[in-house]
Design a protein around this motif. Sequence first.
Motif, PDB file in Angstrom:
ATOM      1  N   VAL A  63       1.034  -1.255   0.084  1.00 16.42           N
ATOM      2  CA  VAL A  63      -0.077   0.039  -0.380  1.00 16.42           C
ATOM      3  C   VAL A  63       1.058   0.552   0.457  1.00 16.42           C
ATOM      4  CG1 VAL A  63      -1.773   1.590   1.326  1.00 16.42           C
ATOM      5  CG2 VAL A  63      -1.774  -1.417   1.300  1.00 16.42           C
ATOM      6  N   HIS A  64       0.692   2.578  -1.268  1.00 20.57           N
ATOM      7  CA  HIS A  64       1.507   3.495  -0.789  1.00 20.57           C
ATOM      8  C   HIS A  64       0.556   4.615  -1.043  1.00 20.57           C
ATOM      9  CE1 HIS A  64       1.035   3.027  -5.516  1.00 20.57           C
ATOM     10  NE2 HIS A  64       0.999   3.658  -5.593  1.00 20.57           N
ATOM     11  N   ASP A  65      -0.823   4.108  -1.649  1.00 21.07           N
ATOM     12  CA  ASP A  65      -2.114   5.589  -1.891  1.00 21.07           C
ATOM     13  C   ASP A  65      -2.880   4.360  -0.770  1.00 21.07           C
ATOM     14  OD1 ASP A  65      -3.367   6.431  -2.848  1.00 21.07           O
ATOM     15  OD2 ASP A  65      -2.922   6.964  -4.804  1.00 21.07           O
ATOM     16  N   ALA A  68      -6.232   5.106  -2.602  1.00 21.97           N
ATOM     17  CA  ALA A  68      -6.227   3.744  -4.066  1.00 21.97           C
ATOM     18  C   ALA A  68      -7.131   2.234  -3.169  1.00 21.97           C
ATOM     19  CB  ALA A  68      -5.149   3.702  -4.793  1.00 21.97           C
ATOM     20  N   ALA A  69      -6.079   2.012  -1.989  1.00 25.26           N
ATOM     21  CA  ALA A  69      -6.186   0.962  -1.164  1.00 25.26           C
ATOM     22  C   ALA A  69      -7.477   0.877  -0.793  1.00 25.26           C
ATOM     23  CB  ALA A  69      -5.528   0.966  -0.346  1.00 25.26           C
ATOM     24  N   LYS A  70      -8.251   2.249  -0.198  1.00 27.02           N
ATOM     25  CA  LYS A  70      -9.668   1.971   0.102  1.00 27.02           C
ATOM     26  C   LYS A  70     -10.338   1.823  -1.132  1.00 27.02           C
ATOM     27  CE  LYS A  70      -9.248   5.475   3.952  1.00 27.02           C
ATOM     28  NZ  LYS A  70      -9.459   6.299   4.760  1.00 27.02           N
ATOM     29  N   GLU A  71     -10.369   2.510  -2.381  1.00 32.25           N
ATOM     30  CA  GLU A  71     -11.312   1.917  -4.119  1.00 32.25           C
ATOM     31  C   GLU A  71     -11.306   0.287  -3.369  1.00 32.25           C
ATOM     32  OE1 GLU A  71     -11.570   3.044  -7.860  1.00 32.25           O
ATOM     33  OE2 GLU A  71     -10.548   4.253  -6.942  1.00 32.25           O
ATOM     34  N   TYR A  72      -9.928  -0.085  -3.607  1.00 29.80           N
ATOM     35  CA  TYR A  72      -9.329  -1.360  -4.028  1.00 29.80           C
ATOM     36  C   TYR A  72     -10.309  -2.065  -3.144  1.00 29.80           C
ATOM     37  CZ  TYR A  72      -7.090  -6.002  -4.596  1.00 29.80           C
ATOM     38  OH  TYR A  72      -7.683  -7.098  -4.833  1.00 29.80           O
ATOM     39  N   HIS A 305      -4.117  -5.392  -7.286  1.00 30.34           N
ATOM     40  CA  HIS A 305      -4.562  -3.852  -7.837  1.00 30.34           C
ATOM     41  C   HIS A 305      -5.686  -3.332  -8.179  1.00 30.34           C
ATOM     42  CE1 HIS A 305      -4.284   0.054  -5.217  1.00 30.34           C
ATOM     43  NE2 HIS A 305      -2.942  -0.416  -5.476  1.00 30.34           N
ATOM     44  N   LEU A 306      -5.580  -1.594  -8.566  1.00 32.82           N
ATOM     45  CA  LEU A 306      -6.673  -1.980  -9.164  1.00 32.82           C
ATOM     46  C   LEU A 306      -6.681  -1.110 -10.966  1.00 32.82           C
ATOM     47  CD1 LEU A 306      -7.305   2.270  -7.521  1.00 32.82           C
ATOM     48  CD2 LEU A 306      -8.993  -0.323  -7.455  1.00 32.82           C
ATOM     49  N   VAL A 307      -5.041  -1.567 -11.513  1.00 28.72           N
ATOM     50  CA  VAL A 307      -4.653  -0.780 -12.257  1.00 28.72           C
ATOM     51  C   VAL A 307      -3.447  -2.689 -12.132  1.00 28.72           C
ATOM     52  CG1 VAL A 307      -3.546  -0.173 -14.140  1.00 28.72           C
ATOM     53  CG2 VAL A 307      -4.715   1.018 -12.330  1.00 28.72           C
ATOM     54  N   ALA A 308      -2.605  -2.837 -13.640  1.00 27.69           N
ATOM     55  CA  ALA A 308      -2.715  -4.255 -13.325  1.00 27.69           C
ATOM     56  C   ALA A 308      -0.476  -3.875 -13.858  1.00 27.69           C
ATOM     57  CB  ALA A 308      -2.905  -4.497 -15.033  1.00 27.69           C
ATOM     58  N   GLY A 323      -4.003   4.172  -8.644  1.00 27.43           N
ATOM     59  CA  GLY A 323      -4.040   2.504  -8.712  1.00 27.43           C
ATOM     60  C   GLY A 323      -3.114   1.412  -9.424  1.00 27.43           C
ATOM     61  N   GLN A 324      -1.762   2.222  -9.443  1.00 28.63           N
ATOM     62  CA  GLN A 324      -0.908   0.966  -9.467  1.00 28.63           C
ATOM     63  C   GLN A 324       0.119   0.110  -8.763  1.00 28.63           C
ATOM     64  OE1 GLN A 324       1.686   1.996 -13.011  1.00 28.63           O
ATOM     65  NE2 GLN A 324       0.744   0.181 -14.180  1.00 28.63           N
ATOM     66  N   SER A 325       0.868  -0.188  -8.592  1.00 30.28           N
ATOM     67  CA  SER A 325       1.607  -0.981  -7.702  1.00 30.28           C
ATOM     68  C   SER A 325       3.341  -0.123  -7.646  1.00 30.28           C
ATOM     69  CB  SER A 325       1.900  -2.734  -7.161  1.00 30.28           C
ATOM     70  OG  SER A 325       3.186  -2.805  -6.710  1.00 30.28           O
ATOM     71  N   ILE A 326       3.818   0.271  -7.200  1.00 27.71           N
ATOM     72  CA  ILE A 326       5.238   0.721  -7.118  1.00 27.71           C
ATOM     73  C   ILE A 326       5.904  -0.308  -6.238  1.00 27.71           C
ATOM     74  CG2 ILE A 326       4.490   3.394  -6.370  1.00 27.71           C
ATOM     75  CD1 ILE A 326       5.706   3.019  -4.040  1.00 27.71           C
ATOM     76  N   THR A 327       5.440  -1.606  -5.769  1.00 22.53           N
ATOM     77  CA  THR A 327       6.719  -2.281  -5.399  1.00 22.53           C
ATOM     78  C   THR A 327       6.541  -3.981  -7.191  1.00 22.53           C
ATOM     79  OG1 THR A 327       5.124  -2.937  -4.143  1.00 22.53           O
ATOM     80  CG2 THR A 327       7.335  -2.249  -3.174  1.00 22.53           C
ATOM     81  N   ASP A 328       5.825  -4.804  -6.919  1.00 26.24           N
ATOM     82  CA  ASP A 328       5.723  -5.957  -7.490  1.00 26.24           C
ATOM     83  C   ASP A 328       4.870  -5.439  -8.166  1.00 26.24           C
ATOM     84  OD1 ASP A 328       7.939  -7.190  -6.756  1.00 26.24           O
ATOM     85  OD2 ASP A 328       6.831  -8.800  -5.304  1.00 26.24           O
TER      86      ASP A 328
END
Length: 358
Positions: A63-65, A68-72, A305-308, A323-328
């Motif tokens: 989780v970085h945002d 976005a985590a709440k929307e997910y 996540h929200l975005v691939a 909504g896109q990951s900054i890690t894996d």
Amino acid sequence: MHATTSDLHVVETRPLVPPALLRRDLPISGRAADTVQQTRLRIQDILHGRDERLLVIVGPCSVHDVAAAKEYAGFIAEARQRHAAELEVVMRVYFEKPRTTVGWKGLINDPHLDGSYDINTGLRLARSLLLHVSELGLPAATELLDPVVPQYIADLISWTAIGARTTESQTHREMASGLSMPIGFKNGTDGSIATAVNAVEAAARPHHFLGINSDGHASIVTTTGNPDGHLVLRGGKHGSNYHPEAIEQAASDLAAAGLPSRVMVDCSHGNSNKDFRRQAEVADQVARQVRAGSRHVMGVMLESHLVAGNQKLAADLSQLAYGQSITDACIDLATTAEVLAVLADAVRVTAGSMALTV
């Protein structure tokens, strides 16, 4: 005058908010407590074979945002209700990231994503998000990396992972022995499971170790041992370990150690050869084993996540895709929905077959 021999490489120490103070500011609600308690019990039933459903840990790599985590979470909460008869869906809410060398260490460590390391704010954001998620009736899972962190958020966690890099750590085995939720130990990065089996066994025993109490004071911690440890197969540098032969061998090794012989499959990491698109393929192969009557698979883990895909952490945070990951890299919502449907169908087919034989 004596030579200086301490803190030679320390440039600053800042006070850390006491766990009791943060929990007072953000208290667990009755709704959240019920979500956590009931989910822990259901996971225990799945692990020990009293519940035929599959446990599914699904959510962002990290989780970085928070928005976005709440929307997910809203999406996953609906999916959880839709598949409740077949799946115990738990949102992956990861705040700490282990690093082989360097990199962003997660929302708790660096919540502003700018190297300011405002850990007090990170802890507050993490607890606030967990409260939001659990009050939706959606249980949360995380990886606990720093042994101090559980004092701040563990009461809101239904399932915890000990990662491949820390499964061998005595500190993390001791910590796990005192945690109140089921714990999944991942096999080592080389793919071997012996270390994780040893970790499950060690965490089931009582321990005495150094820690902190709810007031933040250094303490001697005494634990009973955690009887709900289990193995998470995540593949390794030598290949995958989700195929039937590997799962059968893992179950046999666990049984030989007198441990529950049911395992979880991580569809990412070594099992997907670090290609996020292959997670659906791995999940499908696991579903086939469930349909075939395998009693050794207790669940799966998915990075979603929200975005691939994923993106690099940019200096200009306004350039980050929402909504896109900054890690894996992760699968998107549409693919996640498809995978959950496949897993639910496998459980449904298996339940129907068992009913016909009774």
